[in-house]
Scaffold this motif. Structure first.
Motif, PDB file in Angstrom:
ATOM      1  N   THR A 229      22.305  35.142  49.934  1.00  0.00           N
ATOM      2  CA  THR A 229      23.092  33.909  49.820  1.00  0.00           C
ATOM      3  C   THR A 229      22.615  33.069  51.134  1.00  0.00           C
ATOM      4  N   SER A 230      22.676  31.876  50.723  1.00  0.00           N
ATOM      5  CA  SER A 230      22.414  30.874  52.048  1.00  0.00           C
ATOM      6  C   SER A 230      23.367  30.969  53.024  1.00  0.00           C
ATOM      7  N   PRO A 231      22.961  31.171  54.240  1.00  0.00           N
ATOM      8  CA  PRO A 231      24.055  31.085  55.570  1.00  0.00           C
ATOM      9  C   PRO A 231      24.903  30.145  55.655  1.00  0.00           C
ATOM     10  N   THR A 232      24.554  28.794  55.132  1.00  0.00           N
ATOM     11  CA  THR A 232      25.559  27.794  55.021  1.00  0.00           C
ATOM     12  C   THR A 232      26.412  27.832  53.831  1.00  0.00           C
ATOM     13  N   ALA A 233      26.436  28.507  52.817  1.00  0.00           N
ATOM     14  CA  ALA A 233      27.309  28.596  51.762  1.00  0.00           C
ATOM     15  C   ALA A 233      28.445  28.889  52.091  1.00  0.00           C
ATOM     16  N   LEU A 234      29.601  28.306  51.434  1.00  0.00           N
ATOM     17  CA  LEU A 234      31.075  28.564  51.882  1.00  0.00           C
ATOM     18  C   LEU A 234      31.432  29.646  51.244  1.00  0.00           C
ATOM     19  N   LEU A 235      32.342  30.302  52.153  1.00  0.00           N
ATOM     20  CA  LEU A 235      33.251  31.613  51.447  1.00  0.00           C
ATOM     21  C   LEU A 235      33.790  31.264  50.436  1.00  0.00           C
ATOM     22  N   HIS A 236      33.701  32.172  49.167  1.00  0.00           N
ATOM     23  CA  HIS A 236      34.412  31.951  48.146  1.00  0.00           C
ATOM     24  C   HIS A 236      36.010  31.928  48.229  1.00  0.00           C
ATOM     25  N   ALA A 237      36.764  31.419  47.731  1.00  0.00           N
ATOM     26  CA  ALA A 237      38.117  31.142  47.882  1.00  0.00           C
ATOM     27  C   ALA A 237      38.991  32.297  47.660  1.00  0.00           C
ATOM     28  N   TRP A 238      40.009  32.494  48.635  1.00  0.00           N
ATOM     29  CA  TRP A 238      41.146  33.198  48.738  1.00  0.00           C
ATOM     30  C   TRP A 238      40.691  34.768  48.902  1.00  0.00           C
ATOM     31  N   PRO A 239      39.857  34.812  50.038  1.00  0.00           N
ATOM     32  CA  PRO A 239      39.302  36.568  50.307  1.00  0.00           C
ATOM     33  C   PRO A 239      40.724  37.315  50.437  1.00  0.00           C
ATOM     34  N   ALA A 240      41.601  36.809  51.482  1.00  0.00           N
ATOM     35  CA  ALA A 240      42.685  37.685  51.709  1.00  0.00           C
ATOM     36  C   ALA A 240      43.558  37.982  50.486  1.00  0.00           C
ATOM     37  N   SER A 241      43.638  37.244  49.579  1.00  0.00           N
ATOM     38  CA  SER A 241      44.442  37.518  48.413  1.00  0.00           C
ATOM     39  C   SER A 241      43.721  38.555  47.676  1.00  0.00           C
ATOM     40  N   ALA A 242      42.426  38.368  47.341  1.00  0.00           N
ATOM     41  CA  ALA A 242      41.718  39.657  46.834  1.00  0.00           C
ATOM     42  C   ALA A 242      41.773  40.875  47.438  1.00  0.00           C
ATOM     43  N   LEU A 243      41.635  40.879  48.892  1.00  0.00           N
ATOM     44  CA  LEU A 243      41.934  42.012  49.471  1.00  0.00           C
ATOM     45  C   LEU A 243      43.129  42.478  49.626  1.00  0.00           C
ATOM     46  N   ALA A 244      44.092  41.996  49.427  1.00  0.00           N
ATOM     47  CA  ALA A 244      45.597  42.550  49.306  1.00  0.00           C
ATOM     48  C   ALA A 244      45.699  43.079  48.050  1.00  0.00           C
ATOM     49  N   ALA A 245      45.413  42.284  46.899  1.00  0.00           N
ATOM     50  CA  ALA A 245      45.459  42.812  45.648  1.00  0.00           C
ATOM     51  C   ALA A 245      44.826  43.992  45.324  1.00  0.00           C
ATOM     52  N   TRP A 246      43.496  44.270  45.819  1.00  0.00           N
ATOM     53  CA  TRP A 246      42.731  45.300  45.418  1.00  0.00           C
ATOM     54  C   TRP A 246      43.230  46.453  46.465  1.00  0.00           C
ATOM     55  N   ALA A 247      43.232  46.181  47.591  1.00  0.00           N
ATOM     56  CA  ALA A 247      44.029  47.209  48.494  1.00  0.00           C
ATOM     57  C   ALA A 247      45.388  48.016  47.955  1.00  0.00           C
ATOM     58  N   ALA A 248      46.075  47.062  47.287  1.00  0.00           N
ATOM     59  CA  ALA A 248      47.440  47.605  46.856  1.00  0.00           C
ATOM     60  C   ALA A 248      47.198  48.647  45.592  1.00  0.00           C
ATOM     61  N   ALA A 249      46.176  47.921  44.897  1.00  0.00           N
ATOM     62  CA  ALA A 249      45.577  48.634  43.529  1.00  0.00           C
ATOM     63  C   ALA A 249      45.021  49.981  43.823  1.00  0.00           C
ATOM     64  N   ARG A 250      44.364  50.075  44.896  1.00  0.00           N
ATOM     65  CA  ARG A 250      43.816  51.261  45.390  1.00  0.00           C
ATOM     66  C   ARG A 250      44.884  52.256  45.762  1.00  0.00           C
ATOM     67  N   ASP A 251      45.679  51.667  46.576  1.00  0.00           N
ATOM     68  CA  ASP A 251      46.895  52.438  47.097  1.00  0.00           C
ATOM     69  C   ASP A 251      47.496  53.109  46.004  1.00  0.00           C
ATOM     70  N   ALA A 252      47.772  52.522  44.786  1.00  0.00           N
ATOM     71  CA  ALA A 252      48.300  52.806  43.662  1.00  0.00           C
ATOM     72  C   ALA A 252      47.685  53.793  42.723  1.00  0.00           C
ATOM     73  N   GLY A 253      46.581  54.070  43.226  1.00  0.00           N
ATOM     74  CA  GLY A 253      45.377  55.012  42.252  1.00  0.00           C
ATOM     75  C   GLY A 253      44.987  54.163  41.246  1.00  0.00           C
ATOM     76  N   ARG A 254      44.763  52.706  41.074  1.00  0.00           N
ATOM     77  CA  ARG A 254      44.445  52.197  39.807  1.00  0.00           C
ATOM     78  C   ARG A 254      42.947  51.507  40.049  1.00  0.00           C
ATOM     79  N   CYS A 255      42.359  51.838  41.485  1.00  0.00           N
ATOM     80  CA  CYS A 255      41.069  51.683  41.211  1.00  0.00           C
ATOM     81  C   CYS A 255      40.427  52.603  42.550  1.00  0.00           C
ATOM     82  N   ALA A 256      39.143  52.536  42.803  1.00  0.00           N
ATOM     83  CA  ALA A 256      38.675  53.394  44.032  1.00  0.00           C
ATOM     84  C   ALA A 256      38.403  52.525  45.358  1.00  0.00           C
ATOM     85  N   ALA A 257      38.178  53.134  46.265  1.00  0.00           N
ATOM     86  CA  ALA A 257      37.863  52.414  47.381  1.00  0.00           C
ATOM     87  C   ALA A 257      36.491  51.515  47.386  1.00  0.00           C
ATOM     88  N   ASP A 258      35.655  52.347  46.546  1.00  0.00           N
ATOM     89  CA  ASP A 258      34.402  51.436  46.406  1.00  0.00           C
ATOM     90  C   ASP A 258      34.717  50.233  45.626  1.00  0.00           C
TER      91      ASP A 258
END
Length: 260
Positions: free
Chosen positions: A3-32
């Motif tokens: 990935t180019s170091p000048t490439a922009l961060l993909h949109a909404w990483p905090a939203s993705a982190l929050a949703a996936w972390a909640a799913a992991r806490d609920a046993g709906r996905c793994a930490a990986d």
């Protein structure tokens, strides 16, 4: 794939982190699965102050409440003044973490996680609010059903505004369609599998409207400054609506995993 170091961060990483972390806490996905999602946004994640991707994951593991907010200048989305809010005005995204024990409720001084960086390296600023916030109330602050109805009208409004802009187009129609499709795709959020079809409809509508507004702002439609100024209030209203609706949609997914 590099990935180019000048490439922009993909949109909404905090939203993705929050949703996936909640799913992991609920046993709906793994930490990986959460880690793989974060790597989709950036090759390296740093928690400031001091830490890496595992410390970031630990910060959002099992808190009392998680809530996403997408503030912008003039529209703080219910966030109090302070350094975290000021920082999030630039990134347009913030994850509130009520890091008390599960079951706690009411106001507290939450952590704010704010992602800043590129697709190569994302630094997550971690700040604690001086003011108290009832994070559990913010999660369900907006009605997703009402916002979906507003978005249907807003999509038509955005199309009408574009139709009213005149001037020489800087791109061919096919190029404009491709450019719009790319902007819409870039505005999508990587969410875990969930059972809320309304969330997907709302996020699709917000991405479409955001793509249109972004295309207008790029000048690709050949619109004049006077025309843009005349439509500025409506553009701001549409932008505010998409941010509220996107926040509500992500928070609905978080609530599905954490409270049901």
């Amino acid at each position: 794939m590099t990935t180019s170091p000048t490439a922009l961060l993909h949109a909404w990483p905090a939203s993705a982190l929050a949703a996936w972390a909640a799913a992991r806490d609920a046993g709906r996905c793994a930490a990986d699965d959460v880690l793989a999602t974060l790597h989709h946004y950036a090759q390296v994640h740093e928690l400031d102050p001091g830490g890496g991707i595992l410390e970031l994951l630990a910060t959002v593991s099992g808190p009392a409440h998680l809530c996403v907010r997408m503030p912008a200048p003039g529209d703080a989305q219910g966030l109090p003044p302070g350094r975290p809010t000021d920082a999030a005005m630039t990134t347009r995204e913030l994850l509130l973490v009520d890091d008390r024990e599960p079951g706690a409720s009411g106001p507290t001084r939450p952590l704010a996680l704010i992602p800043i960086g590129t697709a190569e390296r994302c630094r997550w600023q971690s700040m604690r609010y001086d003011a108290e916030i009832a994070v559990d109330r913010l999660v369900a602050d907006d009605s997703l059903g009402e916002l979906e109805y507003e978005l249907k009208e807003a999509t038509g409004t955005a199309a009408t505004l574009i139709a009213g802009l005149s001037g020489a187009r800087r791109r061919a129609p096919a190029d404009l369609r491709d450019a719009l499709a790319a902007r819409v795709a870039a505005a999508q959020i990587d969410l875990p599998p969930h059972d809320l079809p309304r969330v997907d409809r709302v996020l699709a509508s917000t991405a479409q409207i955001d793509g249109i507004l972004s295309l207008v702002g790029s000048g690709a439609l050949g619109d004049s400054g006077s025309q843009l100024n005349a439509a500025d209030d409506q553009f701001r209203r549409l932008s505010s609506l998409t941010r509220r609706a996107r926040s509500a949609a992500v928070n609905a997914v978080i609530a599905e995993f954490r409270y049901r």
